[in-house]
Design a protein around this motif. Sequence first.
Motif, short mmCIF file in Angstrom:
data_model
loop_
_atom_site.label_atom_id
_atom_site.label_comp_id
_atom_site.label_asym_id
_atom_site.label_seq_id
_atom_site.Cartn_x
_atom_site.Cartn_y
_atom_site.Cartn_z
N GLN A 156 -0.12 12.74 -2.67
CA GLN A 156 1.13 12.00 -2.81
C GLN A 156 0.90 10.53 -3.20
O GLN A 156 1.85 9.83 -3.55
CB GLN A 156 1.92 12.04 -1.51
N CYS A 157 -0.35 10.08 -3.11
CA CYS A 157 -0.58 8.66 -3.38
C CYS A 157 -1.80 8.42 -4.27
O CYS A 157 -2.31 7.31 -4.34
CB CYS A 157 -0.71 7.87 -2.07
N THR A 158 -2.24 9.46 -4.96
CA THR A 158 -3.37 9.34 -5.89
C THR A 158 -2.92 9.75 -7.28
O THR A 158 -2.34 10.83 -7.46
CB THR A 158 -4.53 10.25 -5.44
N ARG A 159 -3.15 8.88 -8.24
CA ARG A 159 -2.74 9.18 -9.61
C ARG A 159 -3.34 10.51 -10.05
O ARG A 159 -4.53 10.76 -9.90
CB ARG A 159 -3.21 8.05 -10.54
N ILE A 204 10.35 -13.77 -4.77
CA ILE A 204 9.55 -12.71 -4.15
C ILE A 204 8.50 -12.23 -5.15
O ILE A 204 8.81 -11.96 -6.31
CB ILE A 204 10.43 -11.52 -3.71
N LEU A 205 7.26 -12.14 -4.68
CA LEU A 205 6.17 -11.58 -5.48
C LEU A 205 5.69 -10.30 -4.81
O LEU A 205 5.32 -10.30 -3.64
CB LEU A 205 5.00 -12.56 -5.59
N VAL A 206 5.70 -9.20 -5.56
CA VAL A 206 5.22 -7.92 -5.08
C VAL A 206 3.85 -7.66 -5.68
O VAL A 206 3.71 -7.55 -6.91
CB VAL A 206 6.18 -6.78 -5.45
N ASN A 207 2.83 -7.59 -4.84
CA ASN A 207 1.48 -7.27 -5.29
C ASN A 207 1.20 -5.80 -5.03
O ASN A 207 1.12 -5.37 -3.88
CB ASN A 207 0.44 -8.13 -4.56
N ASP A 208 1.06 -5.02 -6.09
CA ASP A 208 0.73 -3.61 -5.97
C ASP A 208 -0.74 -3.52 -5.57
O ASP A 208 -1.64 -3.82 -6.35
CB ASP A 208 0.98 -2.92 -7.32
N ALA A 209 -0.99 -3.11 -4.33
CA ALA A 209 -2.33 -3.21 -3.75
C ALA A 209 -2.98 -1.85 -3.49
O ALA A 209 -3.97 -1.77 -2.77
CB ALA A 209 -2.25 -4.00 -2.44
N HIS A 210 -2.43 -0.79 -4.07
CA HIS A 210 -2.95 0.55 -3.79
C HIS A 210 -3.67 1.15 -4.99
O HIS A 210 -3.14 1.17 -6.10
CB HIS A 210 -1.79 1.48 -3.39
N SER A 211 -4.89 1.62 -4.75
CA SER A 211 -5.67 2.38 -5.73
C SER A 211 -5.76 1.65 -7.07
O SER A 211 -6.30 0.55 -7.14
CB SER A 211 -5.06 3.78 -5.88
N VAL A 212 -5.21 2.22 -8.14
CA VAL A 212 -5.30 1.60 -9.46
C VAL A 212 -4.31 0.44 -9.61
O VAL A 212 -4.28 -0.24 -10.63
CB VAL A 212 -5.09 2.63 -10.59
N MET A 213 -3.47 0.24 -8.61
CA MET A 213 -2.59 -0.93 -8.51
C MET A 213 -1.59 -1.04 -9.65
O MET A 213 -1.29 -2.13 -10.13
CB MET A 213 -3.44 -2.21 -8.35
N ASP A 267 0.87 -1.17 0.00
CA ASP A 267 0.00 0.00 0.00
C ASP A 267 0.91 1.23 0.00
O ASP A 267 2.14 1.09 0.07
CB ASP A 267 -0.92 -0.03 1.22
N LEU A 268 0.35 2.43 -0.05
CA LEU A 268 1.21 3.62 -0.11
C LEU A 268 1.08 4.53 1.11
O LEU A 268 2.04 5.19 1.50
CB LEU A 268 0.91 4.44 -1.37
N TYR A 273 6.24 -8.90 -10.28
CA TYR A 273 5.37 -7.76 -9.99
C TYR A 273 3.96 -8.05 -10.48
O TYR A 273 3.74 -8.28 -11.68
CB TYR A 273 5.93 -6.51 -10.66
N LEU A 274 3.01 -8.03 -9.56
CA LEU A 274 1.60 -8.25 -9.88
C LEU A 274 0.88 -6.90 -9.84
O LEU A 274 0.80 -6.27 -8.78
CB LEU A 274 0.99 -9.22 -8.87
N SER A 275 0.40 -6.45 -10.97
CA SER A 275 -0.23 -5.13 -11.03
C SER A 275 -1.47 -5.19 -11.90
O SER A 275 -1.71 -6.16 -12.62
CB SER A 275 0.76 -4.09 -11.58
N GLY A 276 -2.25 -4.14 -11.84
CA GLY A 276 -3.46 -4.06 -12.65
C GLY A 276 -4.69 -3.80 -11.80
O GLY A 276 -4.76 -4.20 -10.64
N ARG A 277 -5.66 -3.12 -12.38
CA ARG A 277 -6.75 -2.54 -11.61
C ARG A 277 -7.71 -3.56 -10.99
O ARG A 277 -8.07 -3.43 -9.83
CB ARG A 277 -7.55 -1.58 -12.49
N PHE A 278 -8.12 -4.58 -11.74
CA PHE A 278 -9.08 -5.52 -11.17
C PHE A 278 -8.39 -6.83 -10.81
O PHE A 278 -7.86 -7.52 -11.68
CB PHE A 278 -10.25 -5.82 -12.10
N LYS A 279 -8.42 -7.15 -9.52
CA LYS A 279 -7.88 -8.42 -9.04
C LYS A 279 -8.93 -9.01 -8.11
O LYS A 279 -9.32 -8.37 -7.13
CB LYS A 279 -6.59 -8.20 -8.25
#
Length: 275
Positions: free
Chosen positions: A20-23, A54-63, A8-9, A77-83
């Motif tokens: 600082q943490c919103t696109r 190591i797997l990093v899941n981007d879990a913040h906002s639009v991810m 998270d951020l 790196y796991l990213s993307g809006r819908f998970k």
Amino acid sequence: MKVYVSVDLEGVSGIVDWAQCTRGGEDYELGRRLALAEVNAAIEGAQAAGATEILVNDAHSVMRNLAPDQLAGHASYLSGRFKPGYMMQGLDGSFDAVLYLGYHAAMPTAGILSHTYNPGAILDVRINGTMAGESGVNALVAQHHGVPVAVVTGDQYVGPEAAPFCPGIRAAVVKQSVSRSAATNLHPERARALIAEQVTAALRELAALTAPRIELPVTVEVDLATPDMAEQASWIRSVRRTGGNTVRFTDDDPLRAFRTFMTVVFLTRSLVESR
């Protein structure tokens, strides 16, 4: 050793404002850089303890907040809006440990940028009667897969908040919240050193950690922002309205309980956006 990182951020040192943490925010690029550096510190700390995957899941906002080519240790790196699994997407029983990176406190606290999944809809969440932020809700997924949660990073509230759900968790306190919009932050270099140190120490003692042991069947209560949201949430099978803006559900499967909660989050979002 295989390590899962949920990022998270809001809990990153130096981040104190949504901009600082919103696109699209004026300081978003600064927030991204600060977050990436803390993630890399966690990766380096994990590798020092013997992590090989190591797997990093981007879990913040639009991810999609991190630069994949700048991740340390050749981490995936796991990213993307819908998970479907949202903040815990990609976790399974093959992992040895979970790290919560850049986490924030639950909505009812004075933690910096405190909220619980959706600040426009959710006022409080209780798991078996105990206040739960995102660390507690996400522990349901870790419990299902039998994976211990080793470290959480953020302000002074995140460790005590996670402890009832994540036995033996270590907290790397990188800032002290003054209010929901102000905090005293460690210098980023000190914050990164602390994170790496705590991750290494926790993973070297992994044998002493256990996966979350939330009592089953688990009862989850959610206080929503409006009665309309509670009515809408009650349309979900197993969810019952117990007060003007409160709903409750009980389940003997922690993963199904998590998914029911996420359905409440996604469904009530339509009413937040219509206000």
